[in-house]
Design a protein around this motif. Structure first.
Motif, mmCIF file in Angstrom:
data_model
loop_
_atom_site.group_PDB
_atom_site.id
_atom_site.type_symbol
_atom_site.label_atom_id
_atom_site.label_comp_id
_atom_site.label_asym_id
_atom_site.label_seq_id
_atom_site.Cartn_x
_atom_site.Cartn_y
_atom_site.Cartn_z
ATOM 1 N N ASP A 61 0.806 -1.227 0.000
ATOM 2 C CA ASP A 61 0.000 0.000 0.000
ATOM 3 C C ASP A 61 0.834 1.271 0.000
ATOM 4 N N GLN A 64 3.155 4.802 4.909
ATOM 5 C CA GLN A 64 1.976 5.166 5.695
ATOM 6 C C GLN A 64 2.376 5.674 7.064
ATOM 7 N N ARG A 65 1.469 6.414 7.661
ATOM 8 C CA ARG A 65 1.630 6.838 9.051
ATOM 9 C C ARG A 65 1.282 5.670 9.966
ATOM 10 N N SER A 67 -0.646 5.717 12.498
ATOM 11 C CA SER A 67 -2.081 5.712 12.789
ATOM 12 C C SER A 67 -2.871 4.991 11.704
ATOM 13 N N LYS A 68 -2.476 5.169 10.453
ATOM 14 C CA LYS A 68 -3.160 4.486 9.342
ATOM 15 C C LYS A 68 -2.919 2.980 9.411
ATOM 16 N N GLU A 71 -5.076 1.511 12.125
ATOM 17 C CA GLU A 71 -6.463 1.401 11.659
ATOM 18 C C GLU A 71 -6.614 0.208 10.716
ATOM 19 N N THR A 72 -5.721 0.085 9.762
ATOM 20 C CA THR A 72 -5.779 -0.997 8.773
ATOM 21 C C THR A 72 -5.653 -2.368 9.435
#
Length: 174
Positions: A61, A64-65, A67-68, A71-72
């Protein structure tokens, strides 16, 4: 998943097949978890097996951060931070400035991270090839096609499941 008003439209035979699929899926998940637990908690590179999920998402993907990723992966940010720190220490992931917000950073795979990921993928592929070795080629292809259809159906139904759940909750409040 069908809305509750369409539930009666399923025949007993269709519901029996769905029940058997549920049994087989539970069995499959248990066996996969058992196989994973028999592999050392630490991978060949000294990384927690759970951290490979972070590496997978970063490779597939893009950067990314934290936090992302949390979430994922449906995980706590503290867990992702700990695991990503280990990946950074092992040189598999690097922190990069977020071009949209200089105060934040993105996690991105390194060349070594890609190499380690591919090595783990190769090991998994050899294991699966061994499991399927006595299957006819046509059955292997059919399995892949059917799993793809099942996954696509599940992905498509997820918003409907959430909508149905909230509609049932509202109905229960009335």
């Amino acid at each position: 998943m069908a809305p509750a008003t369409q539930e009666a439209a399923f025949t007993a035979a269709e519901l029996d097949v769905a029940d058997e699929l549920g049994v087989q899926l539970v069995r499959f998940v248990r066996l996969i978890n058992k196989a994973k637990s028999q592999v050392a908690k630490q991978g060949p590179d000294g990384i927690e097996r759970a951290a490979y999920a972070i590496l997978f998402h970063l490779i597939h993907d893009g950067p990314q951060r934290t936090s992302k990723l949390a979430e994922t992966l449906h995980a706590e940010i503290s867990t992702i931070s700990r695991q990503s720190s280990s990946l950074v220490q092992h040189g598999l992931v690097e922190r990069q400035a977020d071009p949209e917000d200089g105060r934040a950073c993105l996690l991105a795979p390194t060349a070594e991270g890609l190499r380690v990921f591919e090595e783990n993928r190769k090991q998994r592929n050899h294991w699966l090839a061994e499991v399927l070795a006595d299957w006819p080629e046509e059955d292997r292809q059919t399995l892949n096609e059917l799993l793809d259809r099942l996954n696509a159906g599940i992905e498509t139904s997820i918003p409907h499941v959430a909508e149905q759940g909230s509609a049932q909750t509202k109905g229960a409040d009335a």
